[in-house]
Motif scaffolding. Structure first.
Motif, mmCIF file in Angstrom:
data_model
loop_
_atom_site.group_PDB
_atom_site.id
_atom_site.type_symbol
_atom_site.label_atom_id
_atom_site.label_comp_id
_atom_site.label_asym_id
_atom_site.label_seq_id
_atom_site.Cartn_x
_atom_site.Cartn_y
_atom_site.Cartn_z
ATOM 1 N N TYR A 8 8.199 66.311 40.104
ATOM 2 C CA TYR A 8 7.889 64.875 39.993
ATOM 3 C C TYR A 8 9.072 64.007 40.412
ATOM 4 O O TYR A 8 8.911 62.886 40.877
ATOM 5 N N LYS A 9 10.306 64.546 40.261
ATOM 6 C CA LYS A 9 11.479 63.774 40.646
ATOM 7 C C LYS A 9 11.580 63.607 42.159
ATOM 8 O O LYS A 9 12.145 62.634 42.652
ATOM 9 N N GLU A 10 11.010 64.570 42.895
ATOM 10 C CA GLU A 10 11.090 64.519 44.355
ATOM 11 C C GLU A 10 10.020 63.597 44.967
ATOM 12 O O GLU A 10 10.042 63.340 46.165
ATOM 13 N N LEU A 11 9.139 63.109 44.123
ATOM 14 C CA LEU A 11 8.113 62.199 44.635
ATOM 15 C C LEU A 11 8.648 60.782 44.841
ATOM 16 O O LEU A 11 7.965 59.921 45.390
ATOM 17 N N LYS A 12 9.885 60.552 44.425
ATOM 18 C CA LYS A 12 10.468 59.220 44.542
ATOM 19 C C LYS A 12 11.934 59.354 44.913
ATOM 20 O O LYS A 12 12.634 60.232 44.406
ATOM 21 N N ASN A 13 12.398 58.454 45.837
ATOM 22 C CA ASN A 13 13.797 58.455 46.255
ATOM 23 C C ASN A 13 14.542 57.408 45.432
ATOM 24 O O ASN A 13 14.473 56.215 45.693
ATOM 25 N N TYR A 14 15.235 57.895 44.404
ATOM 26 C CA TYR A 14 15.925 56.967 43.509
ATOM 27 C C TYR A 14 17.193 56.437 44.168
ATOM 28 O O TYR A 14 17.889 57.151 44.895
ATOM 29 N N CYS A 15 17.479 55.180 43.906
ATOM 30 C CA CYS A 15 18.669 54.527 44.467
ATOM 31 C C CYS A 15 19.804 54.675 43.479
ATOM 32 O O CYS A 15 19.795 54.086 42.408
ATOM 33 N N SER A 16 20.777 55.493 43.835
ATOM 34 C CA SER A 16 21.913 55.705 42.925
ATOM 35 C C SER A 16 23.234 55.503 43.679
ATOM 36 O O SER A 16 23.893 54.481 43.560
ATOM 37 N N ASP A 17 23.600 56.509 44.484
ATOM 38 C CA ASP A 17 24.872 56.422 45.206
ATOM 39 C C ASP A 17 24.825 55.435 46.367
ATOM 40 O O ASP A 17 25.872 54.998 46.860
ATOM 41 N N GLU A 18 23.631 55.086 46.819
ATOM 42 C CA GLU A 18 23.513 54.192 47.981
ATOM 43 C C GLU A 18 24.014 52.786 47.668
ATOM 44 O O GLU A 18 24.604 52.116 48.510
ATOM 45 N N CYS A 19 23.748 52.325 46.459
ATOM 46 C CA CYS A 19 24.179 50.988 46.067
ATOM 47 C C CYS A 19 25.661 50.988 45.739
ATOM 48 O O CYS A 19 26.159 51.872 45.026
ATOM 49 N N THR A 20 26.375 50.017 46.280
ATOM 50 C CA THR A 20 27.796 49.892 45.991
ATOM 51 C C THR A 20 27.987 49.477 44.542
ATOM 52 O O THR A 20 27.061 49.036 43.868
ATOM 53 N N GLN A 21 29.207 49.623 44.073
ATOM 54 C CA GLN A 21 29.508 49.292 42.688
ATOM 55 C C GLN A 21 29.745 47.782 42.558
ATOM 56 O O GLN A 21 30.637 47.223 43.187
ATOM 57 N N PHE A 22 28.915 47.137 41.792
ATOM 58 C CA PHE A 22 29.070 45.711 41.499
ATOM 59 C C PHE A 22 28.314 45.432 40.213
ATOM 60 O O PHE A 22 27.458 46.216 39.790
ATOM 61 N N ASN A 23 28.627 44.313 39.593
ATOM 62 C CA ASN A 23 27.957 43.951 38.346
ATOM 63 C C ASN A 23 26.679 43.154 38.627
ATOM 64 O O ASN A 23 25.604 43.508 38.161
ATOM 65 N N THR A 24 26.838 42.080 39.381
ATOM 66 C CA THR A 24 25.686 41.260 39.768
ATOM 67 C C THR A 24 25.831 40.867 41.246
ATOM 68 O O THR A 24 26.888 41.066 41.852
ATOM 69 N N THR A 25 24.779 40.329 41.789
ATOM 70 C CA THR A 25 24.809 39.890 43.195
ATOM 71 C C THR A 25 25.793 38.742 43.411
ATOM 72 O O THR A 25 26.115 38.414 44.560
ATOM 73 N N GLU A 26 26.272 38.141 42.346
ATOM 74 C CA GLU A 26 27.278 37.087 42.480
ATOM 75 C C GLU A 26 28.566 37.640 43.074
ATOM 76 O O GLU A 26 29.349 36.903 43.680
ATOM 77 N N ASP A 27 28.793 38.977 42.921
ATOM 78 C CA ASP A 27 30.002 39.612 43.445
ATOM 79 C C ASP A 27 29.893 39.973 44.921
ATOM 80 O O ASP A 27 30.885 40.380 45.536
ATOM 81 N N LEU A 28 28.703 39.833 45.502
ATOM 82 C CA LEU A 28 28.473 40.269 46.886
ATOM 83 C C LEU A 28 28.608 39.114 47.876
ATOM 84 O O LEU A 28 28.378 37.952 47.540
ATOM 85 N N LYS A 29 28.949 39.467 49.101
ATOM 86 C CA LYS A 29 29.020 38.464 50.170
ATOM 87 C C LYS A 29 27.619 38.214 50.718
ATOM 88 O O LYS A 29 26.820 39.130 50.851
ATOM 89 N N PRO A 30 27.336 36.962 51.094
ATOM 90 C CA PRO A 30 26.008 36.642 51.661
ATOM 91 C C PRO A 30 25.790 37.377 52.992
ATOM 92 O O PRO A 30 26.735 37.722 53.699
ATOM 93 N N LEU A 31 24.537 37.619 53.310
ATOM 94 C CA LEU A 31 24.175 38.312 54.548
ATOM 95 C C LEU A 31 24.195 37.350 55.734
ATOM 96 O O LEU A 31 23.713 36.232 55.640
ATOM 97 N N GLU A 32 24.744 37.819 56.844
ATOM 98 C CA GLU A 32 24.715 37.064 58.094
ATOM 99 C C GLU A 32 23.850 37.825 59.089
ATOM 100 O O GLU A 32 24.106 38.983 59.377
ATOM 101 N N GLY A 33 22.838 37.176 59.617
ATOM 102 C CA GLY A 33 21.958 37.849 60.578
ATOM 103 C C GLY A 33 20.717 38.408 59.909
ATOM 104 O O GLY A 33 20.221 37.894 58.911
ATOM 105 N N ILE A 34 20.244 39.514 60.453
ATOM 106 C CA ILE A 34 19.000 40.132 59.981
ATOM 107 C C ILE A 34 19.217 41.640 59.846
ATOM 108 O O ILE A 34 20.106 42.222 60.483
ATOM 109 N N ILE A 35 18.379 42.272 59.027
ATOM 110 C CA ILE A 35 18.547 43.707 58.749
ATOM 111 C C ILE A 35 17.586 44.540 59.578
ATOM 112 O O ILE A 35 16.396 44.216 59.676
ATOM 113 N N GLY A 36 18.094 45.592 60.180
ATOM 114 C CA GLY A 36 17.252 46.647 60.753
ATOM 115 C C GLY A 36 16.386 46.243 61.930
ATOM 116 O O GLY A 36 15.353 46.865 62.154
ATOM 117 N N GLN A 37 16.802 45.248 62.703
ATOM 118 C CA GLN A 37 16.009 44.821 63.867
ATOM 119 C C GLN A 37 16.887 44.809 65.121
ATOM 120 O O GLN A 37 16.902 43.856 65.895
#
Length: 592
Positions: A8-37
């Motif tokens: 059952y664990k393989e039926l879903k791709n959990y997000c763990s190591d992919e996300c960088t270490q931060f507390n809230t999105t307030e710590d992140l830089k805003p995105l410039e441009g567009i993703i994946g296009q």
């Protein structure tokens, strides 16, 4: 091929190591441009940079993939690298009034030119009125009148001497010079004398009158020549006085606007004012005597309209190239039109009623439209394609486009077109236009195709984090915790129907952000947490899965029957994906 049983664990791709270490999105830089296009962005960048004819852009993709937002962003950046477009004005064509002339000026100079011409005409009219009512002008005109009177009196003396030989004298009346018979004592006859006159005497007088008319032809011709000479001299005097005034003011404008078209136009203005100098003279006396004052005033106003400037395109408030997003591309909104006004029951127009469209406003820059909007009116589409093909914008009524007779005779001069048109649509519309409109492939050579999914790489996950942070700042949302962001990433993969992909349909992601913020507000939390994301997803499913629940109830109530044990030849059980708007589910079905 071996079949592996999944836990059952393989039926879903959990997000763990992919996300960088931060507390809230307030710590992140805003995105410039567009993703994946990458494919689409490279195509758009190339299309915007190439300046050759026909390299307009068709942006295809499903709604919600960020097409419009990215186009707006990239065109705004490109526009900042280009100077402001030129101003355009329409002016009166003195040689052919039905074909107004278009003049281009540097950005901001259109308004200055219009104001300069307006003020100049006011000054010229005022100075003309002062000049032609001055003592100096009256003195010069009086000298001409004196000379005329001297010559006229000499000829009048000759005429009267000739008339006496035939028993007549000449008298000045409202109808001009008329001959009057003389009595025996040499005094002119009166009306009573004519009434008491015998028929033979009257016929004799009539005969002598005819002889006098023949004998005085040459003298009357000399008198008319003197009158013509007087009018010519007065006209010459008026022309000289007008030229002094007009040249002084027109030369000032020529020095301020060093433009060949402007100089040519001002030369025609100067000639027309001098030719119509009587319209610039003070006419207070005439107005006081005229019972149709309102009509005369209107006629005078109509005359001076020819000196107005139609500020067609004004870029005085712009520092770079224009970017126009036309949301309602009707024929008039896109290509411009000629307006009318009702004057005493008659529709009238002139060159000041010529109005611009989006093609004019975006000239020198970028025009963005949704292809479905413009295709709603075939004449709008044809008009745009013709303008792009001919590299010019020609304003004409839709009635003339449809072949109907039109009341307007105005044919404004076409304006050169230098524009990048960007159409936003879907792949099906692109294929249809490419197959059935032969001009489309020649004028829209760049296709930018937006994908609905992207690889779930660490870089794209980081961009998704920044995307969420950007929306929190832009839309004034509560910031998201790291766990909440991870849950959004996992949900994005579910939307994409793949553990190795993320959805590019950002409108669905944004809906999650907005609704989670609303649930956090109801919860009294200053941050959007994991439970708020889970609540959002659950509520979203609940709002849309009534059909699924009803279907499953039919199985529980044995209304729908399905064998799940044993074997049957030619039968297999399967799942049919049923869509109910934005929600879909698997309905158990028997396949035979």
């Amino acid at each position: 091929m071996s079949i592996k049983e999944l836990s059952y664990k393989e039926l879903k791709n959990y997000c763990s190591d992919e996300c960088t270490q931060f507390n809230t999105t307030e710590d992140l830089k805003p995105l410039e441009g567009i993703i994946g296009q990458d494919r689409a962005t490279k195509a758009i960048d190339f299309g915007l940079n190439i300046r050759k004819k026909g390299y307009n852009i068709f942006v295809s993709g499903i709604s919600g993939t960020g097409r419009s937002s990215y186009i707006q962003l990239i065109t705004d950046k490109k526009a900042e690298e280009k100077p402001a477009s030129r101003d355009w004005v329409y002016v009166y064509n003195f040689k052919n009034p039905d074909k107004p002339l278009a003049i281009d000026l540097d950005a901001g100079n259109g308004k200055k030119f219009a104001k300069a011409v307006e003020n100049t005409i006011v000054f010229i009219k005022k100075e003309m009125e002062n000049t032609f009512t001055s003592k100096e002008y009256e003195r010069k005109k009086g000298m001409i009148v004196k000379e005329l009177n001297e010559e006229s009196e000499s000829i009048m003396q000759e005429l009267n001497e000739l008339a006496k030989e035939y028993g007549f004298t000449y008298t000045n009346t409202d109808r001009g010079l008329i001959s009057v018979p003389l009595k025996e004592d040499g005094t002119p006859m009166k009306e009573e004398d004519f009434r008491n006159m015998e028929k033979e005497v009257y016929e004799e007088i009539q005969s002598k009158s005819n002889e006098l008319n023949l004998a005085s032809i040459d003298l009357f011709k000399k008198l008319r020549d003197i009158q013509d000479k007087f009018r010519e001299k007065v006209k010459e005097l008026d022309t000289n006085e007008a030229n002094k005034i007009v040249k002084l003011h027109i030369d000032k404008i020529k020095k301020a606007f060093k433009n060949e078209k402007v100089k040519k136009y001002l030369k025609e203005v100067q000639r027309d004012i001098v030719d119509n100098v009587d319209m610039f003279k003070s006419d207070d006396n005439k107005n006081n005597q005229n019972p149709f004052l309102a009509f005369q005033k209107k006629s005078s106003e109509n005359f001076f309209e020819r000196y107005q400037i139609n500020l067609f395109i004004d870029n005085s408030d712009k520092s770079n190239a224009p970017v126009v997003y036309e949301t309602n591309p009707t024929y008039n909104n896109l290509l411009g039109n000629i307006e009318y006004e009702n004057e005493m029951g008659v529709l009238k127009t002139n060159f000041t009623k010529i109005k611009p469209g989006s093609l004019h406003a975006a000239n020198g820059g970028y025009l963005i439209m949704n292809v479905r909007d413009i295709l709603e009116n075939i004449y709008t589409w044809k008009g745009m394609m013709r303008s792009l093909q001919n590299d010019e914008i020609k304003i004409e009524s839709m009635q003339s486009m449809m072949g109907y007779p039109v009341t307007s005779a105005l044919k404004p001069e076409a304006i050169p077109l230098d524009i990048k048109v960007i159409l936003i649509g879907d792949p099906r519309t692109y294929s249809t236009l490419y197959s059935y409109d032969e001009q489309f492939s020649k004028l829209f050579k760049i296709r930018a195709d937006f994908d609905i999914e992207m690889d779930r790489t660490k870089d794209n996950v980081m961009k998704m984090q920044s995307f969420i942070a950007t929306h929190c700042e832009k839309e004034n949302l509560r910031h998201f915790t790291r766990e909440a962001v991870c849950k959004v990433v996992e949900h994005s993969s579910r939307i994409a129907d793949s553990q190795k992909k993320l959805s590019s349909r950002f409108n669905q992601i944004v809906e999650i952000l907005y609704e989670a913020d609303a649930w956090a507000e109801q919860d009294g939390s200053d941050r959007v947490q994991l439970k708020h994301i889970e609540k959002t997803i659950q509520e979203k499913i609940y709002r849309n899965n009534m059909y699924e629940e009803k279907t499953l109830e039919y199985f529980e109530d044995e209304i729908y029957l399905l064998d799940v044990q044993g074997e049957k030849v030619g039968e297999i059980n399967g799942l049919a994906v049923v869509g109910a708007g934005e929600y879909s589910f698997g309905k158990p079905s028997k396949i035979t």
